[in-house]
Write a protein that holds these residues in place. Structure first.
Motif, PDB file in Angstrom:
ATOM      1  N   ARG A 138      -1.417   4.888   9.067  1.00 50.21           N
ATOM      2  CA  ARG A 138      -1.484   5.567   7.772  1.00 50.21           C
ATOM      3  C   ARG A 138      -0.716   6.879   7.877  1.00 50.21           C
ATOM      4  N   GLN A 163       1.352   1.710   5.730  1.00 52.61           N
ATOM      5  CA  GLN A 163       0.869   0.742   6.718  1.00 52.61           C
ATOM      6  C   GLN A 163       1.588  -0.590   6.540  1.00 52.61           C
ATOM      7  N   ASP A 198       0.266   3.928   1.769  1.00 58.77           N
ATOM      8  CA  ASP A 198       0.148   4.754   2.967  1.00 58.77           C
ATOM      9  C   ASP A 198       1.118   4.397   4.100  1.00 58.77           C
ATOM     10  N   ASP A 223       0.832  -1.197   0.000  1.00 57.11           N
ATOM     11  CA  ASP A 223       0.000   0.000   0.000  1.00 57.11           C
ATOM     12  C   ASP A 223       0.870   1.251   0.000  1.00 57.11           C
TER      13      ASP A 223
HETATM   14 MG    MG Z   1      -4.162   1.693   4.524  1.00 57.57          MG
END
Ligand code: MG
Ligand code: UDP
Length: 312
Positions: A200, A98, A96, A94
């Motif tokens: 995030r 994470q 972000d 991802d």
């Molecule tokens: Mg996420």
């Protein structure tokens, strides 16, 4: 020695402030014997994601992007990145942060040990996201109950796959993609690694409750026809019960003095059977609707702009 190439695939939907941080984070943690090539998939973002990608690409020859004509969803973005990748292995994560970049050396190590798929499983302890943890637990329990392909609870779309697996995955063009399930279904030698999800970095989650429900429906109905069978059995059992009750009613009318007014039970059973029928039709409709969409054979995504030359 030839240096091994790693494709890093990152789906991005309105992630303008995360892209560069992620890029630098991965570069920092990637062991030096590998060459990385980044494929950012802009899934119809409405913020400055594409501009940010173009800016990042300047003076850097390891940044590539694919930009969709609209938002096609996370799974399709992931698929596009895998379709366009050419590395000896593909790591998807991802945007972000994470999915912590510091896990990358572990993924690569397992790959070097001979695993074709190295997937990660979220360690949910103590992250406080009560609703997400509970819904995810229920979801995996349901999927695994209904499906013949087992998916490990908490499995994430943060994983490494070998080139061979990536090529096989590219050949799958079904519309309701549930990549975790497909990967589990594909076989090969697989290994799981636990990770502690990060916070995030910027922006907010793109998985609304509706998107999560849609994703869950794809996960269940893509891998099993058991719901159809369950509705058949439920229908049968209820019909049988209703019939026995009918016989009893006839018996009671003919041979006993219990002339039943019977309104309550009549209405209750009619409504009950009606409800079950609607439910069963709904399940059938769900599958039929999927067949309708799949029969059109539309592509998973439409690319508006990219700096990758692609001949597939
Ligand atoms: Mg996420
Ligand atoms: N994403 C995407 N298209 C979408 C929704 C999400 O490409 O329609 C991307 C998003 O940019 C992120 C990843 O998928 O890189 C996971 O999304 P998010 O972090 O919002 O989900 P969460 O971690 O909250 O489950």
């Amino acid at each position: 020695m030839v240096r091994k190439k790693v494709s890093v695939v990152v789906p991005c939907f309105n992630e303008e402030l995360n892209i560069e941080v992620l890029y630098l984070g991965v570069k920092e943690h990637l062991p030096e014997q590998y060459d990385a090539k980044f494929i950012f998939v802009d899934d119809g973002s409405t913020d400055g994601t594409l501009a940010q990608l173009k800016k990042l690409k300047k003076n850097r020859d390891d940044v590539f992007f694919i930009s969709f004509s609209r938002n096609f969803g996370h799974q399709n973005a992931l698929k596009a990145g895998i379709d366009y990748s050419t590395g000896d292995c593909v790591i998807s994560m991802d945007a972000d942060l994470q999915h912590p970049p510091k896990m990358i050396p572990l993924l690569l190590e397992a790959w070097e040990d001979g695993y074709d798929v190295v997937y990660t499983v979220r360690n949910d302890k103590g992250n406080g996201a009560f609703f997400k943890n509970l819904s995810s637990k229920m979801f995996y329990r349901l999927v695994n109950m209904l499906s013949t392909t087992r998916i490990e609870p908490g499995a994430a779309d943060f994983r490494l796959i070998s080139k061979q697996v990536a090529q096989q995955l590219s050949k799958i063009t079904e519309n309701y993609l549930f990549i975790r399930g497909l990967i589990a279904w594909m076989g090969f030698s697989q290994k799981s690694i636990e990770y502690e999800p990060g916070k995030r970095f910027s922006g907010k989650t793109k998985y609304s409750f509706r998107k999560m429900l849609r994703f869950a429906a794809a996960g269940i109905t893509s891998f099993s026809v058991k719901p159809l069978r369950i509705s058949l059995i439920a229908g049968f059992v209820i019909a049988l019960a209703a019939m026995s009750y009918g016989f009893y009613a006839i018996y009671a009318a003919l041979f006993t003095k219990l002339a039943l007014p019977g309104w309550g039970s009549l209405i209750a059973s009619v409504l009950f059977i009606g409800g079950i029928q609607l439910m069963v039709i709904g399940v059938i409709g769900e599958y039929l609707g999927k067949m309708f969409i799949e029969s059109k054979r539309r592509p998973n995504y439409i690319v508006k702009e990219t700096n990758i030359e692609h001949d597939k």
